[in-house]
Design a protein around this motif. Structure first.
Motif, PDB file in Angstrom:
ATOM      1  N   ARG A  30       0.825  -1.258   0.030  1.00 54.83           N
ATOM      2  CA  ARG A  30       0.041  -0.004  -0.018  1.00 54.83           C
ATOM      3  C   ARG A  30       0.892   1.238   0.017  1.00 54.83           C
ATOM      4  O   ARG A  30       0.488   2.151  -0.982  1.00 54.83           O
ATOM      5  CB  ARG A  30      -0.981   0.058   1.057  1.00 54.83           C
ATOM      6  CG  ARG A  30      -1.779   1.122   1.259  1.00 54.83           C
ATOM      7  CD  ARG A  30      -2.729   1.068   2.611  1.00 54.83           C
ATOM      8  NE  ARG A  30      -3.648   2.097   2.336  1.00 54.83           N
ATOM      9  CZ  ARG A  30      -4.665   2.385   3.512  1.00 54.83           C
ATOM     10  NH1 ARG A  30      -4.567   1.634   4.417  1.00 54.83           N
ATOM     11  NH2 ARG A  30      -5.507   3.316   3.382  1.00 54.83           N
ATOM     12  N   TRP A  31       1.718   1.291   0.926  1.00 57.81           N
ATOM     13  CA  TRP A  31       2.460   2.534   1.055  1.00 57.81           C
ATOM     14  C   TRP A  31       3.769   2.617   0.164  1.00 57.81           C
ATOM     15  O   TRP A  31       4.302   3.541  -0.320  1.00 57.81           O
ATOM     16  CB  TRP A  31       2.781   2.896   2.517  1.00 57.81           C
ATOM     17  CG  TRP A  31       1.711   2.910   3.376  1.00 57.81           C
ATOM     18  CD1 TRP A  31       1.488   2.257   4.408  1.00 57.81           C
ATOM     19  CD2 TRP A  31       0.522   3.989   3.324  1.00 57.81           C
ATOM     20  NE1 TRP A  31       0.047   2.562   4.925  1.00 57.81           N
ATOM     21  CE2 TRP A  31      -0.728   3.516   4.423  1.00 57.81           C
ATOM     22  CE3 TRP A  31       0.169   4.845   2.265  1.00 57.81           C
ATOM     23  CZ2 TRP A  31      -1.655   4.332   4.255  1.00 57.81           C
ATOM     24  CZ3 TRP A  31      -0.919   5.624   2.401  1.00 57.81           C
ATOM     25  CH2 TRP A  31      -2.022   5.425   3.629  1.00 57.81           C
ATOM     26  N   ARG A  50       4.947  13.025   2.374  1.00 58.62           N
ATOM     27  CA  ARG A  50       3.898  12.928   3.055  1.00 58.62           C
ATOM     28  C   ARG A  50       2.646  13.574   2.437  1.00 58.62           C
ATOM     29  O   ARG A  50       1.456  13.098   2.364  1.00 58.62           O
ATOM     30  CB  ARG A  50       3.935  13.573   4.291  1.00 58.62           C
ATOM     31  CG  ARG A  50       2.780  12.911   5.415  1.00 58.62           C
ATOM     32  CD  ARG A  50       3.105  13.440   6.682  1.00 58.62           C
ATOM     33  NE  ARG A  50       3.236  15.005   6.732  1.00 58.62           N
ATOM     34  CZ  ARG A  50       4.519  15.680   7.120  1.00 58.62           C
ATOM     35  NH1 ARG A  50       5.261  14.898   7.843  1.00 58.62           N
ATOM     36  NH2 ARG A  50       4.184  16.807   7.035  1.00 58.62           N
ATOM     37  N   THR A  54      -1.226  10.889   0.796  1.00 61.51           N
ATOM     38  CA  THR A  54      -1.936  11.327   1.929  1.00 61.51           C
ATOM     39  C   THR A  54      -2.601   9.872   2.587  1.00 61.51           C
ATOM     40  O   THR A  54      -2.770   8.841   2.002  1.00 61.51           O
ATOM     41  CB  THR A  54      -3.177  12.193   1.233  1.00 61.51           C
ATOM     42  OG1 THR A  54      -3.567  11.363   0.181  1.00 61.51           O
ATOM     43  CG2 THR A  54      -2.686  13.451   0.902  1.00 61.51           C
ATOM     44  N   GLY A  55      -2.953  10.128   3.712  1.00 53.76           N
ATOM     45  CA  GLY A  55      -3.444   9.272   4.718  1.00 53.76           C
ATOM     46  C   GLY A  55      -2.453   8.391   5.359  1.00 53.76           C
ATOM     47  O   GLY A  55      -2.546   7.503   6.307  1.00 53.76           O
ATOM     48  N   SER A  57       0.684   7.635   7.855  1.00 59.55           N
ATOM     49  CA  SER A  57       1.254   8.420   9.082  1.00 59.55           C
ATOM     50  C   SER A  57       2.640   8.604   8.933  1.00 59.55           C
ATOM     51  O   SER A  57       3.420   7.946   8.170  1.00 59.55           O
ATOM     52  CB  SER A  57       0.877   7.538  10.241  1.00 59.55           C
ATOM     53  OG  SER A  57       1.746   6.378  10.137  1.00 59.55           O
TER      54      SER A  57
END
Length: 139
Positions: A30-31, A50, A54-55, A57
């Motif tokens: 995902r990231w 970042r 978006t989204g 942490s």
């Protein structure tokens, strides 16, 4: 056997012990995929990554960047300034992977109208099945 498993003798992304599986997870998770895609146009500071991803942490983004750096896909360059500044950039190893992640994103965008239509039809079939108590029609 797929072309991806034929490329490196003795390695297979389908083998849970193969390092390629771990790198695949880092690059397409995902990231990881979003982070690689954000860096495809050039180096970014942490806050810039970042803002694009978006989204996520701060902690998760830092971990993602660290994993990508450990894999050799991203490089971290600290600058000796009073306000701490670190740039992240794709490496020669990371660039072709990031470009292919972007190709995958483009393919998803190309297919999105059909995907959304299919999702809506599936949701409507599920609602219809729940109101008449039957199983949804297979299709």
């Amino acid at each position: 056997m797929s072309r991806g498993t034929e490329r490196v003798a003795g390695m297979s992304v389908f083998d849970p012990q193969c390092v390629s599986r771990e790198v695949l997870e880092h690059a397409t998770g995902r990231w990881g995929g979003l982070t690689l895609a954000a860096l495809v146009d050039g180096p970014l500071r942490f806050a810039e990554v970042r803002r694009q991803v978006t989204g996520v942490s701060d902690r998760m983004l830092w971990q993602t960047l660290q994993r990508l750096e450990d894999d050799g896909l991203v490089t971290r360059t600290p600058h000796p300034t009073v306000a701490r500044r670190v740039d992240y950039e794709l490496t020669a190893l990371g660039r072709p992977i990031a470009e292919r992640v972007c190709d995958l994103i483009d393919a998803i965008y190309d297919q999105l109208p059909g995907i959304v239509a299919h999702q809506r039809a599936s949701a409507a079939a599920a609602v219809a099945a729940s109101t008449d108590g039957g199983e949804p029609a297979s299709g």
